[in-house]
Write a protein that holds these residues in place. Structure first.
Motif, PDB file in Angstrom:
ATOM      1  N   ALA A  22       0.821  -1.213   0.000  1.00  0.00           N
ATOM      2  CA  ALA A  22       0.000   0.000   0.000  1.00  0.00           C
ATOM      3  C   ALA A  22       0.855   1.265   0.000  1.00  0.00           C
ATOM      4  CB  ALA A  22      -0.945  -0.006   1.201  1.00  0.00           C
ATOM      5  N   HIS A  23       2.044   1.199   0.606  1.00  0.00           N
ATOM      6  CA  HIS A  23       2.866   2.423   0.643  1.00  0.00           C
ATOM      7  C   HIS A  23       3.470   2.745  -0.726  1.00  0.00           C
ATOM      8  CE1 HIS A  23       6.154  -0.524   1.654  1.00  0.00           C
ATOM      9  NE2 HIS A  23       6.847   0.276   0.856  1.00  0.00           N
ATOM     10  N   ASN A  24       3.357   1.819  -1.682  1.00  0.00           N
ATOM     11  CA  ASN A  24       3.787   2.082  -3.052  1.00  0.00           C
ATOM     12  C   ASN A  24       2.611   2.329  -3.991  1.00  0.00           C
ATOM     13  OD1 ASN A  24       6.588   1.892  -2.632  1.00  0.00           O
ATOM     14  ND2 ASN A  24       6.500  -0.336  -2.700  1.00  0.00           N
ATOM     15  N   ILE A  25       1.459   2.570  -3.398  1.00  0.00           N
ATOM     16  CA  ILE A  25       0.248   2.847  -4.171  1.00  0.00           C
ATOM     17  C   ILE A  25      -0.209   4.275  -3.884  1.00  0.00           C
ATOM     18  CG2 ILE A  25      -2.192   2.230  -4.472  1.00  0.00           C
ATOM     19  CD1 ILE A  25      -1.391  -0.649  -3.699  1.00  0.00           C
ATOM     20  N   LEU A  26      -0.466   5.022  -4.937  1.00  0.00           N
ATOM     21  CA  LEU A  26      -0.957   6.393  -4.813  1.00  0.00           C
ATOM     22  C   LEU A  26      -2.428   6.423  -5.194  1.00  0.00           C
ATOM     23  CD1 LEU A  26       2.053   8.088  -6.604  1.00  0.00           C
ATOM     24  CD2 LEU A  26       1.580   8.216  -4.163  1.00  0.00           C
ATOM     25  N   VAL A  27      -3.233   7.096  -4.383  1.00  0.00           N
ATOM     26  CA  VAL A  27      -4.667   7.217  -4.671  1.00  0.00           C
ATOM     27  C   VAL A  27      -5.107   8.662  -4.457  1.00  0.00           C
ATOM     28  CG1 VAL A  27      -5.179   4.821  -3.991  1.00  0.00           C
ATOM     29  CG2 VAL A  27      -5.308   6.646  -2.275  1.00  0.00           C
ATOM     30  N   ASP A  28      -6.259   8.994  -5.031  1.00  0.00           N
ATOM     31  CA  ASP A  28      -6.870  10.279  -4.710  1.00  0.00           C
ATOM     32  C   ASP A  28      -8.212  10.025  -4.048  1.00  0.00           C
ATOM     33  OD1 ASP A  28      -8.662   9.625  -6.725  1.00  0.00           O
ATOM     34  OD2 ASP A  28      -7.949  11.134  -8.148  1.00  0.00           O
ATOM     35  N   ASP A  29      -8.961  11.069  -3.785  1.00  0.00           N
ATOM     36  CA  ASP A  29     -10.217  10.924  -3.043  1.00  0.00           C
ATOM     37  C   ASP A  29     -11.298  10.197  -3.831  1.00  0.00           C
ATOM     38  OD1 ASP A  29      -9.126  12.168  -0.855  1.00  0.00           O
ATOM     39  OD2 ASP A  29      -9.902  14.164  -1.355  1.00  0.00           O
ATOM     40  N   GLU A  30     -11.072   9.999  -5.126  1.00  0.00           N
ATOM     41  CA  GLU A  30     -12.006   9.238  -5.954  1.00  0.00           C
ATOM     42  C   GLU A  30     -11.539   7.801  -6.145  1.00  0.00           C
ATOM     43  OE1 GLU A  30     -14.864  10.651  -6.891  1.00  0.00           O
ATOM     44  OE2 GLU A  30     -14.166  12.432  -5.798  1.00  0.00           O
ATOM     45  N   ALA A  31     -10.455   7.438  -5.442  1.00  0.00           N
ATOM     46  CA  ALA A  31      -9.844   6.100  -5.521  1.00  0.00           C
ATOM     47  C   ALA A  31      -9.227   5.811  -6.882  1.00  0.00           C
ATOM     48  CB  ALA A  31     -10.849   5.003  -5.147  1.00  0.00           C
ATOM     49  N   ASN A  32      -8.937   6.859  -7.657  1.00  0.00           N
ATOM     50  CA  ASN A  32      -8.087   6.657  -8.823  1.00  0.00           C
ATOM     51  C   ASN A  32      -6.725   6.211  -8.304  1.00  0.00           C
ATOM     52  OD1 ASN A  32      -9.970   7.546 -10.892  1.00  0.00           O
ATOM     53  ND2 ASN A  32      -9.732   9.585  -9.984  1.00  0.00           N
ATOM     54  N   THR A  33      -6.125   5.244  -8.952  1.00  0.00           N
ATOM     55  CA  THR A  33      -5.001   4.520  -8.357  1.00  0.00           C
ATOM     56  C   THR A  33      -3.807   4.436  -9.291  1.00  0.00           C
ATOM     57  OG1 THR A  33      -6.586   3.176  -7.095  1.00  0.00           O
ATOM     58  CG2 THR A  33      -4.354   2.312  -7.301  1.00  0.00           C
ATOM     59  N   LEU A  34      -2.610   4.664  -8.729  1.00  0.00           N
ATOM     60  CA  LEU A  34      -1.355   4.520  -9.460  1.00  0.00           C
ATOM     61  C   LEU A  34      -0.403   3.646  -8.646  1.00  0.00           C
ATOM     62  CD1 LEU A  34      -0.814   8.221 -10.612  1.00  0.00           C
ATOM     63  CD2 LEU A  34      -1.449   6.288 -12.083  1.00  0.00           C
ATOM     64  N   PHE A  35       0.194   2.668  -9.308  1.00  0.00           N
ATOM     65  CA  PHE A  35       1.159   1.766  -8.669  1.00  0.00           C
ATOM     66  C   PHE A  35       2.553   2.258  -9.028  1.00  0.00           C
ATOM     67  CE2 PHE A  35       2.354  -3.038  -8.328  1.00  0.00           C
ATOM     68  CZ  PHE A  35       2.755  -2.844  -7.020  1.00  0.00           C
ATOM     69  N   SER A  36       3.440   2.399  -8.041  1.00  0.00           N
ATOM     70  CA  SER A  36       4.741   3.021  -8.282  1.00  0.00           C
ATOM     71  C   SER A  36       5.882   2.213  -7.674  1.00  0.00           C
ATOM     72  CB  SER A  36       4.748   4.436  -7.701  1.00  0.00           C
ATOM     73  OG  SER A  36       4.619   4.387  -6.289  1.00  0.00           O
ATOM     74  N   ASP A  37       7.082   2.748  -7.793  1.00  0.00           N
ATOM     75  CA  ASP A  37       8.314   2.255  -7.186  1.00  0.00           C
ATOM     76  C   ASP A  37       8.705   0.858  -7.673  1.00  0.00           C
ATOM     77  OD1 ASP A  37      10.561   1.733  -5.714  1.00  0.00           O
ATOM     78  OD2 ASP A  37       9.720   2.373  -3.807  1.00  0.00           O
ATOM     79  N   PHE A  38       9.558   0.838  -8.696  1.00  0.00           N
ATOM     80  CA  PHE A  38      10.044  -0.425  -9.261  1.00  0.00           C
ATOM     81  C   PHE A  38      11.437  -0.780  -8.732  1.00  0.00           C
ATOM     82  CE2 PHE A  38       6.537   0.358 -12.003  1.00  0.00           C
ATOM     83  CZ  PHE A  38       6.196  -0.848 -12.599  1.00  0.00           C
ATOM     84  N   GLY A  39      11.782  -0.271  -7.564  1.00  0.00           N
ATOM     85  CA  GLY A  39      13.129  -0.480  -7.017  1.00  0.00           C
ATOM     86  C   GLY A  39      13.499  -1.916  -6.774  1.00  0.00           C
ATOM     87  N   ALA A  40      12.530  -2.773  -6.523  1.00  0.00           N
ATOM     88  CA  ALA A  40      12.807  -4.185  -6.247  1.00  0.00           C
ATOM     89  C   ALA A  40      12.411  -5.088  -7.407  1.00  0.00           C
ATOM     90  CB  ALA A  40      12.067  -4.614  -4.982  1.00  0.00           C
ATOM     91  N   ALA A  41      11.940  -4.507  -8.499  1.00  0.00           N
ATOM     92  CA  ALA A  41      11.378  -5.297  -9.596  1.00  0.00           C
ATOM     93  C   ALA A  41      12.403  -6.257 -10.199  1.00  0.00           C
ATOM     94  CB  ALA A  41      10.833  -4.370 -10.676  1.00  0.00           C
ATOM     95  N   CYS A  42      11.896  -7.419 -10.637  1.00  0.00           N
ATOM     96  CA  CYS A  42      12.746  -8.464 -11.209  1.00  0.00           C
ATOM     97  C   CYS A  42      12.150  -8.961 -12.522  1.00  0.00           C
ATOM     98  CB  CYS A  42      12.855  -9.659 -10.258  1.00  0.00           C
ATOM     99  SG  CYS A  42      13.331  -9.250  -8.570  1.00  0.00           S
ATOM    100  N   PHE A  43      13.026  -9.266 -13.458  1.00  0.00           N
ATOM    101  CA  PHE A  43      12.603  -9.915 -14.699  1.00  0.00           C
ATOM    102  C   PHE A  43      12.684 -11.431 -14.530  1.00  0.00           C
ATOM    103  CE2 PHE A  43      14.162  -5.825 -16.430  1.00  0.00           C
ATOM    104  CZ  PHE A  43      13.050  -5.465 -17.188  1.00  0.00           C
ATOM    105  N   TYR A  44      11.783 -12.139 -15.194  1.00  0.00           N
ATOM    106  CA  TYR A  44      11.902 -13.597 -15.251  1.00  0.00           C
ATOM    107  C   TYR A  44      11.525 -14.069 -16.649  1.00  0.00           C
ATOM    108  CZ  TYR A  44       6.815 -13.541 -14.308  1.00  0.00           C
ATOM    109  OH  TYR A  44       5.463 -13.310 -14.355  1.00  0.00           O
ATOM    110  N   ASP A  45      11.917 -15.299 -16.960  1.00  0.00           N
ATOM    111  CA  ASP A  45      11.745 -15.856 -18.300  1.00  0.00           C
ATOM    112  C   ASP A  45      10.360 -16.480 -18.436  1.00  0.00           C
ATOM    113  OD1 ASP A  45      11.958 -17.022 -20.758  1.00  0.00           O
ATOM    114  OD2 ASP A  45      13.741 -18.229 -20.291  1.00  0.00           O
ATOM    115  N   LEU A  46       9.512 -15.869 -19.240  1.00  0.00           N
ATOM    116  CA  LEU A  46       8.153 -16.373 -19.420  1.00  0.00           C
ATOM    117  C   LEU A  46       8.124 -17.745 -20.084  1.00  0.00           C
ATOM    118  CD1 LEU A  46       6.310 -13.113 -20.513  1.00  0.00           C
ATOM    119  CD2 LEU A  46       5.825 -14.448 -18.459  1.00  0.00           C
ATOM    120  N   SER A  47       9.202 -18.100 -20.802  1.00  0.00           N
ATOM    121  CA  SER A  47       9.223 -19.407 -21.464  1.00  0.00           C
ATOM    122  C   SER A  47       9.418 -20.545 -20.467  1.00  0.00           C
ATOM    123  CB  SER A  47      10.324 -19.445 -22.526  1.00  0.00           C
ATOM    124  OG  SER A  47      11.606 -19.396 -21.929  1.00  0.00           O
ATOM    125  N   ASP A  48       9.925 -20.236 -19.282  1.00  0.00           N
ATOM    126  CA  ASP A  48      10.004 -21.225 -18.200  1.00  0.00           C
ATOM    127  C   ASP A  48       8.665 -21.202 -17.486  1.00  0.00           C
ATOM    128  OD1 ASP A  48      10.520 -22.810 -16.004  1.00  0.00           O
ATOM    129  OD2 ASP A  48      12.411 -21.837 -15.468  1.00  0.00           O
TER     130      ASP A  48
END
Length: 433
Positions: free
Chosen positions: A341-367
């Protein structure tokens, strides 16, 4: 923060908490005068390289931070404090972790940014362990004994020297936040350079925020005879508790466009200090962080401002947007690894943005098998978010919230194979009101 002089003068008698940063080269023995009360001790940002052999006199100590010092060996005396719950030795020079240094009572251990090549098997004896931070070391493998850490929820192993992904990690029933980028085994897709924006076209006006990986500022972008207000993130370039900034930048670019993501405009070139950076759409001031980062008590779970409440409609809107974003990311082989939740931004209408890719990882979809397991791991993190959203809802008996509660239970199942995929979650939520 207190001072050494206050401690030596006896002014801190009876203190529960002590924080000293005074260029210390030796452990102040006066600290032992607080042994009957001291629960929190922070000796970070000093020049310490050892602890006294009788450190265990601090029998009530629960939290001990000793980051940014000169330790080369994790002290064995840490095991002599029976109540020790959280230990942090980030950014020292630690190469060796003796088996005797592992206090089996630990719930949260931070060894980020050291020189550790091996963890002892005894780490697996920490049955209470929920959070283990190991990014930025020289680990070539993890002890298989970690499979005994059945309560482990958050693990950071980014920027190490692991040649193989430890598949057995995916059998841990509560693991929800796993970051592993920047290892030799890490999957590295081809990331095409994004739209170049010359730094000379950007005029920084004010800093908006600073995270572990970089600084975000408001800027004016002058291009093609037009002027636009944008946000600029300049990466610091150093390893963070989550991983490497270059992996974060590549994940941001690969993620592409989605209504629930902050729109990426371009990639900075010709920075005067040769730093990497991104230009993003400026988020309206009406948006705010949904949650606050975990506390010492909550450990792996976010906390929220007192009195905060959400309507059922807002809860369902936020839940639906995040499920859709997560599905979008996993379809591209990206695990966010910090779904909170601390990486989610919302406004009073609950419009939502997901942020902060600092820990993001790639993986192989073919596996296919491993890809599915990684997605189901992150589904548990989503289940924790649903649990938080439900707790914030001001109408618990609402039909939509009752359905969300059942979905939460599935997402948090200890048996990962019983959890739904994000595509199934999005489908279930699409008709819920």
């Amino acid at each position: 923060m207190q001072t050494l002089k206050q401690l030596q003068n006896g002014e801190l008698k009876g203190a529960i908490s002590l924080k000293l940063s005074d260029n210390l080269s030796h452990f102040p023995v006066e600290i032992f005068e607080l042994a009957d009360t001291l629960e929190y001790l922070d000796l970070s940002f000093n020049n310490l390289n050892s602890l006294p052999p009788d450190f265990g006199r601090l029998q009530k100590l629960k939290i001990f931070f000793c980051s940014e010092n000169q330790f080369t060996v994790l002290p064995e005396v840490l095991s002599d404090c029976p109540l020790l719950d959280i230990v942090g030795f980030k950014s020292n020079r630690i190469e060796t972790v003796p088996s005797a240094s592992i206090n089996s009572n630990l719930r949260w251990l931070i060894l980020t940014n050291n020189r550790i090549t091996e963890l002892p098997a005894e780490t697996g004896n920490c049955s209470r362990m929920q959070k283990l931070m190991l990014a930025g070391n020289k680990l070539k493998e993890l002890p298989a004994s970690l499979t005994k850490c059945r309560n482990l929820e958050l693990l950071r192993i980014s920027a190490n020297q692991l040649n193989e992904f430890p598949e057995w990690l995916l059998s841990l029933p509560k693991l929800s936040w796993l970051a592993f980028s920047g290892n030799p085994f890490s999957y590295k897709p081809t990331v095409q350079p994004f739209t170049p924006i010359d730094s000379r076209q950007l005029e920084i006006s004010e800093m908006l925020g600073e995270g572990a990986s970089g600084i975000i500022s408001k800027a004016t972008w002058r291009h093609a005879g037009k002027t636009s207000e944008v946000a600029v993130k300049i990466f610091k370039g150093a390893v963070t508790s989550d991983g490497l900034p270059e992996d974060e930048m590549n994940a941001c670019i690969t993620a592409g466009n989605h209504d629930g993501l902050v729109e990426l405009i371009g990639q900075i070139t010709n920075h005067p200090e040769n730093k990497e950076g991104l230009v993003m759409k400026l988020i309206p001031e009406s948006f705010y962080n949904l949650g606050l980062p975990p506390s010492f008590v909550s450990c792996t779970r976010d906390v929220f401002k007192p009195g905060m409440g959400l309507t059922p409609a807002h809860v369902l809107k936020i839940a639906g947007t995040i499920a859709s974003v997560a599905e979008h990311l996993h379809n591209k082989g990206i695990m966010h690894s910090d779904l909170y939740a601390h990486n989610i931004l919302v406004d009073d209408e609950a419009n939502t943005l997901f942020s902060d890719f600092g820990a993001a990882c790639f993986y192989d979809l073919s596996d296919i098998e491993t890809a599915k397991k990684l997605e189901l791991l992150e589904v548990r993190a989503y289940g924790c978010l649903l649990d938080d959203l439900i707790s914030l809802c001001n109408e618990a008996e609402h039909p939509g919230i009752e359905k969300l509660t059942a979905l939460r239970d599935l997402c948090m199942s200890d048996n990962a194979l019983k959890r739904p995929l994000f595509s199934q979650i999005s489908s279930q939520l699409s008709g819920v009101k």
